[in-house]
Design an enzyme around this catalytic site. Sequence first.
Site, PDB file in Angstrom:
ATOM      1  N   ASP A 197      34.563  35.960  32.862  1.00  0.00           N
ATOM      2  CA  ASP A 197      35.760  35.119  32.828  1.00  0.00           C
ATOM      3  C   ASP A 197      35.752  34.026  33.884  1.00  0.00           C
ATOM      4  O   ASP A 197      36.560  33.107  33.828  1.00  0.00           O
ATOM      5  CB  ASP A 197      37.019  35.991  33.008  1.00  0.00           C
ATOM      6  CG  ASP A 197      37.323  36.787  31.758  1.00  0.00           C
ATOM      7  OD1 ASP A 197      37.094  36.249  30.664  1.00  0.00           O
ATOM      8  OD2 ASP A 197      37.773  37.938  31.878  1.00  0.00           O
ATOM      9  N   HIS A 207      33.534  43.898  38.512  1.00  0.00           N
ATOM     10  CA  HIS A 207      33.249  44.490  37.200  1.00  0.00           C
ATOM     11  C   HIS A 207      33.035  45.977  37.356  1.00  0.00           C
ATOM     12  O   HIS A 207      32.437  46.413  38.341  1.00  0.00           O
ATOM     13  CB  HIS A 207      32.014  43.851  36.541  1.00  0.00           C
ATOM     14  CG  HIS A 207      31.981  44.075  35.078  1.00  0.00           C
ATOM     15  ND1 HIS A 207      31.439  45.212  34.512  1.00  0.00           N
ATOM     16  CD2 HIS A 207      32.487  43.341  34.071  1.00  0.00           C
ATOM     17  CE1 HIS A 207      31.600  45.145  33.208  1.00  0.00           C
ATOM     18  NE2 HIS A 207      32.230  44.035  32.906  1.00  0.00           N
TER      19      HIS A 207
HETATM   20  N1  ACO Z   1      39.526  40.632  43.897  1.00  0.00           N
HETATM   21  C1  ACO Z   1      39.727  41.326  45.025  1.00  0.00           C
HETATM   22  N2  ACO Z   1      39.414  42.630  45.159  1.00  0.00           N
HETATM   23  C2  ACO Z   1      38.879  43.241  44.093  1.00  0.00           C
HETATM   24  C3  ACO Z   1      38.635  42.571  42.889  1.00  0.00           C
HETATM   25  C4  ACO Z   1      38.977  41.223  42.814  1.00  0.00           C
HETATM   26  N3  ACO Z   1      38.773  40.526  41.695  1.00  0.00           N
HETATM   27  N4  ACO Z   1      38.094  43.416  41.992  1.00  0.00           N
HETATM   28  C5  ACO Z   1      37.988  44.588  42.623  1.00  0.00           C
HETATM   29  N5  ACO Z   1      38.461  44.486  43.876  1.00  0.00           N
HETATM   30  C6  ACO Z   1      38.531  45.551  44.880  1.00  0.00           C
HETATM   31  C7  ACO Z   1      39.729  46.438  44.593  1.00  0.00           C
HETATM   32  O1  ACO Z   1      40.887  45.961  45.226  1.00  0.00           O
HETATM   33  C8  ACO Z   1      39.239  47.761  45.091  1.00  0.00           C
HETATM   34  O2  ACO Z   1      39.339  47.754  46.507  1.00  0.00           O
HETATM   35  P1  ACO Z   1      39.781  49.084  47.285  1.00  0.00           P
HETATM   36  O3  ACO Z   1      38.725  50.101  46.953  1.00  0.00           O
HETATM   37  O4  ACO Z   1      39.808  48.647  48.694  1.00  0.00           O
HETATM   38  O5  ACO Z   1      41.136  49.459  46.734  1.00  0.00           O
HETATM   39  C9  ACO Z   1      37.756  47.750  44.755  1.00  0.00           C
HETATM   40  O6  ACO Z   1      37.385  46.371  44.718  1.00  0.00           O
HETATM   41  C10 ACO Z   1      37.443  48.406  43.413  1.00  0.00           C
HETATM   42  O7  ACO Z   1      38.220  47.714  42.410  1.00  0.00           O
HETATM   43  P2  ACO Z   1      38.858  48.392  41.142  1.00  0.00           P
HETATM   44  O8  ACO Z   1      39.992  47.557  40.672  1.00  0.00           O
HETATM   45  O9  ACO Z   1      39.133  49.851  41.408  1.00  0.00           O
HETATM   46  O10 ACO Z   1      37.627  48.314  40.155  1.00  0.00           O
HETATM   47  P3  ACO Z   1      37.667  48.617  38.616  1.00  0.00           P
HETATM   48  O11 ACO Z   1      36.298  48.964  38.222  1.00  0.00           O
HETATM   49  O12 ACO Z   1      38.749  49.594  38.312  1.00  0.00           O
HETATM   50  O13 ACO Z   1      38.134  47.245  37.957  1.00  0.00           O
HETATM   51  C11 ACO Z   1      38.069  44.986  37.307  1.00  0.00           C
HETATM   52  C12 ACO Z   1      37.262  46.279  37.490  1.00  0.00           C
HETATM   53  C13 ACO Z   1      39.313  45.269  36.453  1.00  0.00           C
HETATM   54  C14 ACO Z   1      37.219  43.966  36.590  1.00  0.00           C
HETATM   55  C15 ACO Z   1      38.471  44.461  38.718  1.00  0.00           C
HETATM   56  O14 ACO Z   1      37.329  44.075  39.429  1.00  0.00           O
HETATM   57  C16 ACO Z   1      39.473  43.315  38.634  1.00  0.00           C
HETATM   58  O15 ACO Z   1      40.673  43.549  38.572  1.00  0.00           O
HETATM   59  N6  ACO Z   1      38.977  42.042  38.624  1.00  0.00           N
HETATM   60  C17 ACO Z   1      39.877  40.916  38.501  1.00  0.00           C
HETATM   61  C18 ACO Z   1      40.285  40.705  37.057  1.00  0.00           C
HETATM   62  C19 ACO Z   1      39.145  40.226  36.183  1.00  0.00           C
HETATM   63  O16 ACO Z   1      38.431  39.323  36.539  1.00  0.00           O
HETATM   64  N7  ACO Z   1      39.018  40.838  35.001  1.00  0.00           N
HETATM   65  C20 ACO Z   1      38.001  40.464  34.014  1.00  0.00           C
HETATM   66  C21 ACO Z   1      36.952  41.535  33.966  1.00  0.00           C
HETATM   67  S1  ACO Z   1      35.649  41.106  32.820  1.00  0.00           S
HETATM   68  C22 ACO Z   1      36.369  41.347  31.309  1.00  0.00           C
HETATM   69  O17 ACO Z   1      37.132  42.241  31.123  1.00  0.00           O
HETATM   70  C23 ACO Z   1      36.104  40.439  30.283  1.00  0.00           C
END
Ligand code: ACO
Length: 378
Positions: free
Chosen positions: A315, A264
């Site tokens: 989610d 998140h």
């Molecule tokens: N699985 C694996 N690695 C992850 C995940 C995940 N679910 N989420 C974040 N990371 C990692 C990224 O790969 C990144 O790693 P890096 O720095 O080595 O490249 C690091 O954690 C930071 O992640 P970002 O994607 O830059 O974080 P951001 O704040 O931009 O995105 C988000 C947040 C979109 C929720 C992200 O965690 C994600 O894609 N999660 C999976 C999708 C999801 O569950 N979305 C629902 C969110 S809640 C909602 O909107 C209702």
Amino acid sequence: MEPDSEYTGAIDRGLEGVVACSTAISAIHGSTLLYRGYTIEDLVEHSTFEEVAYLLWYGCLPRSDEFADFEARLRRHIALPPQSFGWFHGLPTRVHPMDFLHAVVAGLSLHDPDANVMDEAATRRKAVRLTARLGAIVAAYDRVRKGRWPLQRHRERSVAWNFLYMLRGQEPDPEHVRLFDRCLILHADHELNASAFSARVTASTLSGLYSSVLSAIGTLKGPLHGGANEQVIRMLLEIESPSRVDAYLDEQLAGKRKVMGFGHRVYKEGDPRARILREMSRALCLETGRPELFAISEKLEKRMESEKGLIPNVDFYSASVYYCMGIPADLFTPIFAASRVAGWCAHAIEQYDDNRIYRPRGRYVGPTDQRWAPADER
Ligand code: ACO
């Protein structure tokens, strides 16, 4: 020619940390979520989705007389206009229900005399219609694609009761109604999330409420936002057994693929909605004879936390809750929309109230010395 030097500084990718507006609707304080100052735990325990919609739009909980009128209006408007039944049978039904929802909401706007009326009373009337109807559209879609006629709502029943009834064609179990209502409350708003921001950007151009909600539906659909809940259940079903969690995660993480339902932008210590949904999921998975779904989820949660420091978001556990309630997987995100619409409307109303158009800058990094040439000289 040099790019405008004023815009060559650091960029906040994904607008992380950018405060784009003042809002009094909802707030994230650590791992506490507040709607208008009330904790989500308090509201889930004592309130209803209808009352929460009132709270989000008017800023306070209603007195009994105020609520009776509001609730009656909301329930009355669950009924879809008769002409929409004709469209349902004309629209393709092998599409993603989020696309169907988008198309039908656009269609409804054509029949709403208030669609382009911008005064506050008209906006609030549209908020009632949209919030009442999104769930009805989702239920109608599921029936139409199964070759059935959509059902009429019961005027005396709640949004949650009517959704389950209109989906299944039989009176829902009161316990399921209460659970579903709690899910609607949990998803109703969430500070400046991507779809609420999208709704506000559209509202800031002084386009009407339907346009804001349509922008927000499109934004919610993506798997990084509301679309993740559908992907979560597909993942749990694919994993099949707790003994396969490690192999599944090894492969995902080695491939640098995201594991849906984790992570998140704001919560780092835990998402309070996921904590509540986790307990609902535990109870429902046991009750419906799918304990392995909860066991897989728990194992995923432990390993994602220890290995990646990532927490489950809203989610993650909502997926098994909806699945155990017998709701088809592709309706999970549309259900999210049917709840979050209350928040989108609150954000649009707040935006209209103190508006300035959103118009940030982009740092240009393309070429500046191109000259047009005829096609055969390129
Ligand atoms: N699985 C694996 N690695 C992850 C995940 C995940 N679910 N989420 C974040 N990371 C990692 C990224 O790969 C990144 O790693 P890096 O720095 O080595 O490249 C690091 O954690 C930071 O992640 P970002 O994607 O830059 O974080 P951001 O704040 O931009 O995105 C988000 C947040 C979109 C929720 C992200 O965690 C994600 O894609 N999660 C999976 C999708 C999801 O569950 N979305 C629902 C969110 S809640 C909602 O909107 C209702």
